[in-house]
Design an enzyme around this catalytic site. Structure first.
Site, short mmCIF file in Angstrom:
data_model
loop_
_atom_site.label_atom_id
_atom_site.label_comp_id
_atom_site.label_asym_id
_atom_site.label_seq_id
_atom_site.Cartn_x
_atom_site.Cartn_y
_atom_site.Cartn_z
N ASP A 210 0.83 -1.20 0.00
CA ASP A 210 0.00 0.00 0.00
C ASP A 210 0.87 1.26 0.00
OD1 ASP A 210 -2.68 1.34 0.57
OD2 ASP A 210 -1.54 2.01 2.31
N GLU A 246 1.45 -0.39 -4.91
CA GLU A 246 0.44 0.60 -5.28
C GLU A 246 1.12 1.94 -5.53
OE1 GLU A 246 -3.14 3.44 -3.95
OE2 GLU A 246 -1.40 3.00 -2.70
C1 AAO Z 1 -8.57 9.07 6.25
C2 AAO Z 1 -9.36 10.34 6.01
C3 AAO Z 1 -8.42 11.54 5.92
C4 AAO Z 1 -7.57 11.63 7.19
C5 AAO Z 1 -6.84 10.31 7.38
C6 AAO Z 1 -6.03 10.28 8.66
O1 AAO Z 1 -10.09 10.21 4.80
O2 AAO Z 1 -9.20 12.72 5.78
O3 AAO Z 1 -6.63 12.66 7.06
O4 AAO Z 1 -7.79 9.23 7.41
O5 AAO Z 1 -6.85 10.44 9.76
C7 AAO Z 1 -7.57 5.32 2.67
C8 AAO Z 1 -8.52 6.44 2.30
C9 AAO Z 1 -8.15 7.74 2.98
C10 AAO Z 1 -8.04 7.52 4.48
C11 AAO Z 1 -6.93 6.49 4.69
C12 AAO Z 1 -6.66 6.20 6.15
O6 AAO Z 1 -8.51 6.61 0.89
O7 AAO Z 1 -9.19 8.67 2.72
O8 AAO Z 1 -7.72 8.75 5.13
O9 AAO Z 1 -7.36 5.26 4.08
O10 AAO Z 1 -7.79 5.79 6.80
C13 AAO Z 1 -2.83 8.92 -2.55
C14 AAO Z 1 -1.77 7.84 -2.37
C15 AAO Z 1 -2.31 6.44 -2.48
C16 AAO Z 1 -3.56 6.25 -1.61
C17 AAO Z 1 -4.56 7.32 -2.00
C18 AAO Z 1 -5.83 7.23 -1.18
O11 AAO Z 1 -0.72 8.03 -3.32
O12 AAO Z 1 -1.31 5.55 -2.05
O13 AAO Z 1 -3.98 8.62 -1.79
N1 AAO Z 1 -4.10 4.89 -1.72
C19 AAO Z 1 -3.82 3.89 -0.65
C20 AAO Z 1 -5.03 3.00 -0.37
C21 AAO Z 1 -6.11 3.82 0.31
C22 AAO Z 1 -5.62 4.32 1.66
C23 AAO Z 1 -4.19 4.62 1.70
C24 AAO Z 1 -3.35 4.45 0.62
C25 AAO Z 1 -3.60 4.96 2.99
O14 AAO Z 1 -5.43 2.36 -1.53
O15 AAO Z 1 -7.30 3.10 0.44
O16 AAO Z 1 -6.33 5.52 2.03
O17 AAO Z 1 -3.21 3.73 3.59
C26 AAO Z 1 -3.22 12.25 -6.59
C27 AAO Z 1 -1.93 11.47 -6.41
C28 AAO Z 1 -2.14 10.16 -5.74
C29 AAO Z 1 -2.97 10.32 -4.48
C30 AAO Z 1 -4.31 10.97 -4.90
C31 AAO Z 1 -5.26 11.14 -3.71
O18 AAO Z 1 -4.00 11.73 -7.64
O19 AAO Z 1 -1.36 11.24 -7.68
O20 AAO Z 1 -0.90 9.62 -5.39
O21 AAO Z 1 -3.22 9.04 -3.92
O22 AAO Z 1 -4.03 12.25 -5.44
O23 AAO Z 1 -4.69 11.99 -2.77
C32 AAO Z 1 -5.84 13.60 -10.89
C33 AAO Z 1 -4.37 13.22 -11.00
C34 AAO Z 1 -4.05 12.14 -9.97
C35 AAO Z 1 -4.37 12.70 -8.62
C36 AAO Z 1 -5.85 13.02 -8.57
C37 AAO Z 1 -6.25 13.63 -7.23
O24 AAO Z 1 -6.66 12.50 -11.32
O25 AAO Z 1 -4.06 12.77 -12.29
O26 AAO Z 1 -2.70 11.73 -10.05
O27 AAO Z 1 -6.19 13.96 -9.57
O28 AAO Z 1 -7.53 13.22 -6.93
#
Ligand code: AAO
Length: 510
Positions: A210, A246
């Site tokens: 992850d 990931e």
């Molecule tokens: C939760 C709450 C948060 C709080 C946190 C801590 O929602 O508000 O701050 O707790 O209390 C999952 C949930 C999160 C959650 C977290 C922990 O999705 O909402 O937070 O559990 O409970 C990035 C990472 C990627 C990650 C993704 C969610 O790079 O690794 O964020 N995925 C994994 C898992 C996921 C998990 C975690 C990691 C954490 O699969 O389920 O989170 O363990 C850009 C970046 C990406 C980035 C995204 C989202 O994307 O490139 O790297 O992903 O933003 O931040 C266009 C762009 C695209 C961009 C996008 C933005 O499409 O081309 O690149 O816009 O939307």
């Protein structure tokens, strides 16, 4: 002598790139948020008999319990310890699942949350009762203390990643405010490896790392090198854990997927984004454009790619979700996307298996994208009931049990290692292609009917379309397709058909 050593070295290095699937199997299913007991049963009654290669499970280690909102699915991405103790079950149930799945040739790939611990809170509101304090960065059940986190390295005042253009920030600061583990430290690497080795010794076949984007590839390599070989009760001696990382790379950021290719496989997020856009015909895209699908579209090399149409994040607008992603909510188009993926040779394929939720968009955002799996009043995850028609009950969607998807997994197994052959398209949204002399698939994503005669490359005979039906004993419950002596066959597909595509293969010949 030199000539002999080189191939040996190459094999040794290539080990983490081998999924170790049971022969003839190709595809992993992500049983998102399922309980271990249910997965064990699913392996025995469905995944094994239908040729699924593996199952990706939700994170098995202890996590924080989130009550506001009430038990969101994402609480499992906030580790508290490496005890196997979650809403999916305890260590005993986990061991039972791994044993039973392995025994029927369906291998288990664990979601490893190793970049961070939880985000905030303190006390014992955790899935196993282990105490923790996020303020003081104390996780005594590992144990980790404040020394084991990256805050000193992160130059940001608040410690959170703000700028994805700065690769140091992406790796050393906090993703979503989650306490960022110092994976550069030997102690931390050792604790993570100890956790994963515990799973390997039980019989797990590999891991999804992850949030790999948020760890340095060198750190991941160092951790991976400490992993044990797979358990020889089920795997050949010397077999290495399979690793897929990931990394969300849609282009335009400092951290890219190709930086991770020599650690293991990498999730190819462009796959679902671009394929979804083609099937939705966004910006004039059409299926004929898929003729050179793969690296020429800017995808990572096929031999390192984990291919998928949607995952647990982007199906609900998390983690680079976007308007082109297709999900079970749009079943007709979704089945075409998954059908294309499973027929096409690119990548190692993973299919999604979801639960449903009352998706509700307010100002473009789904206000219920946090909702966790079907649960009982006491907060435990509900058992997955199986209906008489083999679909799942309650809110479990079970895309992997949809006839079309299950049959395309079997199609992929049947055509494995065959080249893509006999491509045909009408210049628009009607396409067809074969896989050597083993299978052939035809799509009509046009607003008009289709009536064509095509060279299938298949041996002459009558085949059962595995999309409109399937072969049952000696009869076909769907459309029958006749392939003539020269390999040609006619296909008539109405644009109004429930599923406007046809797939035939030598395993479903009548
Ligand atoms: C939760 C709450 C948060 C709080 C946190 C801590 O929602 O508000 O701050 O707790 O209390 C999952 C949930 C999160 C959650 C977290 C922990 O999705 O909402 O937070 O559990 O409970 C990035 C990472 C990627 C990650 C993704 C969610 O790079 O690794 O964020 N995925 C994994 C898992 C996921 C998990 C975690 C990691 C954490 O699969 O389920 O989170 O363990 C850009 C970046 C990406 C980035 C995204 C989202 O994307 O490139 O790297 O992903 O933003 O931040 C266009 C762009 C695209 C961009 C996008 C933005 O499409 O081309 O690149 O816009 O939307």
């Amino acid at each position: 002598m030199k000539l002999l050593i080189l191939p040996l070295l190459v094999t040794a290095c290539a080990a983490q790139f081998n999924a170790n699937f049971k022969e003839g199997r190709t595809t992993i299913v992500h049983l998102f948020e399922w309980r271990w007991d249910d997965i064990a049963e699913e392996c025995e009654r469905y995944l094994g008999p239908n040729g699924f290669a593996g199952v990706q499970i939700s994170p098995p280690n202890e996590n924080v319990v989130i009550t506001d909102p009430s038990r969101p699915w994402w609480e499992r991405y906030q580790p508290i310890s490496y005890k196997i103790c979650t809403r999916s079950g305890d260590e005993q149930q986990f061991r039972d699942m791994v044993t039973r799945c392995n025994n029927v040739g369906v291998f288990v790939y664990a979601d490893a949350v190793i970049n961070h611990m939880c985000g905030s809170g303190y006390g014992k509101e955790t899935t196993c009762g282990s105490p923790y304090n996020a303020e003081t960065k104390d996780f005594p059940a590992v144990p980790y203390s404040y020394r084991d986190f990256n805050d000193g390295k992160c130059k940001n005042e608040h410690g959170a990643i703000e700028n994805y253009e700065d690769e140091k920030e992406v790796r050393d600061c906090r993703l979503e405010n989650l306490l960022d583990l110092a994976t550069g430290k030997d102690y931390v690497r050792g604790k993570i490896a100890e956790y994963m080795n515990h799973l390997i010794d039980i019989g797990v076949a590999g891991f999804r790392y992850d949030a790999s984007k948020h760890m340095w590839p060198g750190d991941l390599k160092a951790i991976s090198q400490q992993l044990h070989n797979l358990n020889t009760q089920w795997f050949p001696s010397g077999a290495r854990p399979f690793i897929y990382q990931e990394v969300i790379d849609l282009g335009g950021e400092k951290v890219s997927a190709d930086q991770y290719l020599d650690v293991g496989f990498v999730t190819e997020f462009k796959y679902g984004v671009d394929l979804g856009a083609v099937i939705r015909k966004l910006e004039g895209k059409k299926m004929a454009d898929l003729k050179n699908w793969g690296e020429e579209w800017g995808l990572i090399p096929h031999y390192r790619a984990l291919a998928f149409t949607d995952n647990h994040d982007n199906q609900r607008g998390h983690g680079a979700g976007g308007s082109s992603i297709l999900t079970f909510f749009e079943a007709r188009s979704y089945k075409m996307a998954v059908g294309f993926m499973l027929a096409h040779p690119y990548g190692l394929t993973r299919v999604m298996s979801s639960y449903s939720w009352p998706r509700t968009f307010v100002d473009g955002e789904d206000i219920y994208n946090w909702i966790g799996p079907p649960m009982n009043p006491d907060g435990s995850i509900k058992h997955v009931p199986i209906n008489a028609d083999s679909t799942c009950g309650d809110d479990w969607v079970c895309e992997h049990r949809w006839r079309q998807i299950k049959n395309m997994v079997i199609f992929r197994n049947t055509v494995n290692f065959q080249p893509l052959t006999n491509w045909w398209d009408n210049g628009g949204n009607q396409i067809a292609f074969g896989r050597g002399d083993k299978g052939f698939i035809v799509f009509n994503n046009e607003e008009a009917g289709m009536d064509v005669t095509l060279n299938t490359g298949l041996p002459a005979g009558t085949y059962c379309d595995v999309i409109s039906g399937q072969k049952e004993e000696t009869r076909c419950t769907g459309i029958e397709i006749n392939v003539s002596d020269n390999g040609s066959a006619s296909f008539r597909i109405s644009n109004l058909a429930e599923d406007p595509f046809v797939a035939i293969h030598v395993g479903a010949k009548l």
